[in-house]
Scaffold this motif. Structure first.
Motif, mmCIF file in Angstrom:
data_model
loop_
_atom_site.group_PDB
_atom_site.id
_atom_site.type_symbol
_atom_site.label_atom_id
_atom_site.label_comp_id
_atom_site.label_asym_id
_atom_site.label_seq_id
_atom_site.Cartn_x
_atom_site.Cartn_y
_atom_site.Cartn_z
ATOM 1 N N SER A 137 0.826 -1.202 0.000
ATOM 2 C CA SER A 137 0.000 0.000 0.000
ATOM 3 C C SER A 137 0.859 1.250 0.000
ATOM 4 C CB SER A 137 -0.943 0.009 1.205
ATOM 5 O OG SER A 137 -0.214 0.030 2.411
ATOM 6 N N PHE A 147 -9.422 0.803 -10.138
ATOM 7 C CA PHE A 147 -8.052 1.285 -10.042
ATOM 8 C C PHE A 147 -7.888 2.531 -10.898
ATOM 9 C CE2 PHE A 147 -3.667 1.471 -11.649
ATOM 10 C CZ PHE A 147 -2.989 1.578 -10.443
ATOM 11 N N ARG A 171 -3.335 3.773 -2.658
ATOM 12 C CA ARG A 171 -3.307 2.686 -3.638
ATOM 13 C C ARG A 171 -2.881 1.408 -2.918
ATOM 14 N NH1 ARG A 171 0.676 4.294 -7.154
ATOM 15 N NH2 ARG A 171 2.245 3.131 -5.980
ATOM 16 N N SER A 172 -3.572 0.319 -3.171
ATOM 17 C CA SER A 172 -3.199 -0.956 -2.563
ATOM 18 C C SER A 172 -3.173 -2.048 -3.621
ATOM 19 C CB SER A 172 -4.182 -1.334 -1.447
ATOM 20 O OG SER A 172 -5.495 -1.490 -1.959
ATOM 21 N N GLY A 173 -2.221 -2.952 -3.463
ATOM 22 C CA GLY A 173 -2.127 -4.119 -4.331
ATOM 23 C C GLY A 173 -2.254 -5.366 -3.483
ATOM 24 N N SER A 232 -5.334 -4.602 -7.953
ATOM 25 C CA SER A 232 -5.013 -3.327 -7.315
ATOM 26 C C SER A 232 -6.261 -2.465 -7.217
ATOM 27 C CB SER A 232 -3.930 -2.577 -8.107
ATOM 28 O OG SER A 232 -2.720 -3.306 -8.124
ATOM 29 N N THR A 266 -7.696 1.697 -5.753
ATOM 30 C CA THR A 266 -7.348 3.037 -5.269
ATOM 31 C C THR A 266 -8.546 3.667 -4.570
ATOM 32 O OG1 THR A 266 -7.981 3.982 -7.413
ATOM 33 C CG2 THR A 266 -5.641 3.465 -7.071
#
Length: 405
Positions: A36, A120, A159-161, A175, A177
Motif C-alpha cells: 500500500s 483502479f 493505492r493498494s495491491g 489493485s 485506489t
C-alpha cells in the motif's frame, strides 16, 4: 560486485512461499501479500498542519496440518525472513488446538474468472494537488455566514495491491485506489453557543470526488443550521435518520450476521435465519461488483467468487410531512450498540419535527431502542445514492425513545 537484490513479482513470491510451507510439512497453505501507498494532507485555518506519505508491505502465511492451522505475518521479504516465517508457521500449527471448520476451499469452488470492476485509478496526485483541494474546501466553509472557526480539512489518496496464492491452485492479484476529502467547521460563539458539523466525499477515482467548494459549503451550512440546539422532553416518537448516520445500522446488521458471532452465539440474530428481520418490502443488497465501488472485490480472501446477493430479501419518500412530532437525526455519538442483545443507545443531534416541518435544532439527547425492533419498524426513503462503500437512504424508525430533559 553485485547490485541490490529485488523481490520477485508478488504471485511468484507467494507461490514459492506456499511451496516452501508444503516442503516443510504443511498439508495445505495459502499466502497473501498486501502493498500500500498513501498520501494525506491536513489544513486548519489556512495553514498546512500535516503532510504524510506512507508505504507499507506485509506478507501473511497460513499453514494447515490436519485440522490444525496457524497464521504468521512479516514485512520482511528477504529469503532468510521468509524461511523463518515458514518454520514458525509449521511449528505453531503442530501445537495449536484442532479446529473442525478450518481448511481451504475445494478447487471446484474457486473463482474461475474475475469481473472488470474499474476500481483502479492510474492517476497519482501529488501533494500540491491535495493541498489545493483542502484549501478550497476549507475556504468555502469559512466563507459561510455564521462560521467562526474551523476544525480543518483533510484530503487523502491511497493505492493498494493484493495478491493471493493457495496450494489448492488459486492465484490472483489485483489493485485498487481510493481518494477522499473532508471539511469540519464550527459556527457560533461562546456567548450564543457553538456547533460543529462536517461534510465528506470519497471515491475510487480522484476525478469522481465532489468539488471541494461544494463539500466546504455544505459543511458550513450544516454547522450554521445546528445553532440554537436544545433538549426535548423524553418521549417515544418517530425518528428519521439522515443517510450519513443511517449507514451505521447496516454496519450493525453486518456484525450481527457475521459467521463467527453466530457460531459463538454472541449475536442477537443468531437464531433468526429465514425469519422476518426487517419489514416487508425492504431489501439489503451486498454488491461487490459495482463499477468503481469503494468496496468492490473480484474474489474473497479464500479465492471464492464474489457475487451480488440479497442479505435481506422481501419502501416511500415523504418521511417528514406526516410526522406530527419526531426527531430528524443528523449525527450520532458514542458506541452504545450491544451486539449480543441488540440494545441500542447513542447520543444524537439533529432537528425536531413538528407538524410535518423542521422546527428547531436539537442537541444533548439520546436515542434508544433495540435493533430487533428497529429493523422491523424501519421504513426507507427513495433517496439512496451510491457514494460510499456502505450506502443507505434516509430511514424512518417508529417508536424509538428520545431521552432529553
Amino acid at each position: 560486485m553485485s547490485g541490490p537484490t529485488t523481490s520477485p513479482p508478488p504471485l511468484e513470491l507467494l507461490g514459492d512461499l506456499v511451496a516452501s510451507a508444503r516442503k516443510a510439512g504443511a498439508e495445505a497453505a495459502d499466502a497473501v501479500l498486501i502493498d500500500s501507498v498513501s498520501l494525506s494532507v491536513g489544513m486548519r485555518l489556512g495553514e498546512l498542519e500535516r503532510l504524510e506519505r506512507a508505504e507499507a508491505g506485509d506478507i501473511g502465511l497460513r499453514v494447515l496440518l490436519g485440522r490444525r492451522q496457524a497464521f504468521v505475518s512479516s514485512s520482511d521479504r528477504s529469503p532468510a525472513a521468509l524461511a523463518e516465517l515458514v518454520e514458525r508457521a509449521v511449528a505453531m500449527a503442530r501445537i495449536v488446538p484442532e479446529d473442525p471448520y478450518c481448511g481451504l476451499a475445494e478447487p471446484g469452488q474457486l473463482a474461475q474468472g474475475f469481473p472488470e470492476l474499474d476500481d483502479f485509478d492510474p492517476f497519482e496526485p501529488n501533494a500540491e494537488m491535495l493541498i489545493d483541494m483542502v484549501r478550497r474546501g476549507e475556504d468555502a466553509a469559512r466563507a459561510v455566514d455564521g462560521i467562526t472557526n474551523s476544525e480543518g480539512a483533510e484530503a487523502g489518496w491511497g493505492r493498494s495491491g493484493v495478491a493471493i496464492v493457495a496450494s489448492n491452485g488459486f492465484g490472483h492479484a489485483y489493485s485498487a485506489t481510493s481518494s477522499s476529502l473532508s471539511v469540519s467547521v464550527l459556527a457560533g460563539d461562546a456567548a450564543r453557543g457553538m456547533e460543529r458539523d462536517y461534510d465528506h466525499t470519497s471515491a475510487v477515482y480522484l476525478s469522481d470526488l465532489r468539488r471541494p467548494e461544494d463539500v466546504g459549503h455544505e459543511a458550513g451550512r450544516r454547522a450554521v443550521h445546528r445553532l440554537g440546539g436544545r433538549k426535548v422532553a423524553t418521549r417515544q416518537v418517530p425518528v428519521i435518520l439522515d443517510p450519513r448516520v443511517a449507514r451505521g445500522l447496516l454496519s450493525s446488521l453486518a456484525g450481527a450476521i457475521n459467521g463467527a458471532g453466530v457460531a459463538r452465539g454472541t449475536s442477537f440474530l443468531k437464531d433468526r435465519l429465514g425469519q422476518q428481520v426487517f419489514a416487508k418490502g425492504i431489501r439489503v443488497i451486498d454488491d461487490p461488483h459495482r463499477q468503481r465501488g469503494l468496496r468492490s472485490r473480484p474474489c474473497d480472501g479464500e479465492g471464492l467468487p464474489t457475487r451480488c446477493r440479497a442479505v435481506i430479501e422481501d419502501g416511500t419518500a415523504e418521511m417528514i410531512h406526516d410526522v406530527p412530532d419526531g426527531f430528524y437525526v443528523t449525527e450520532l455519538f458514542g458506541q452504545g450498540v450491544n451486539g449480543v442483545t441488540g440494545d441500542y443507545s447513542r447520543g444524537a443531534a439533529g432537528f425536531w419535527i413538528s407538524g410535518g416541518e423542521i422546527a428547531f435544532p436539537v442537541s444533548e439527547v439520546t436515542v434508544a431502542g433495540n435493533l430487533k425492533d428497529m429493523f422491523l419498524n424501519l421504513t426507507p426513503a427513495n433517496d439512496l445514492e451510491l457514494r460510499h462503500g456502505v450506502d443507505c437512504p434516509t430511514l424512518r424508525i417508529d417508536g424509538l425513545t428520545v431521552a432529553g430533559r
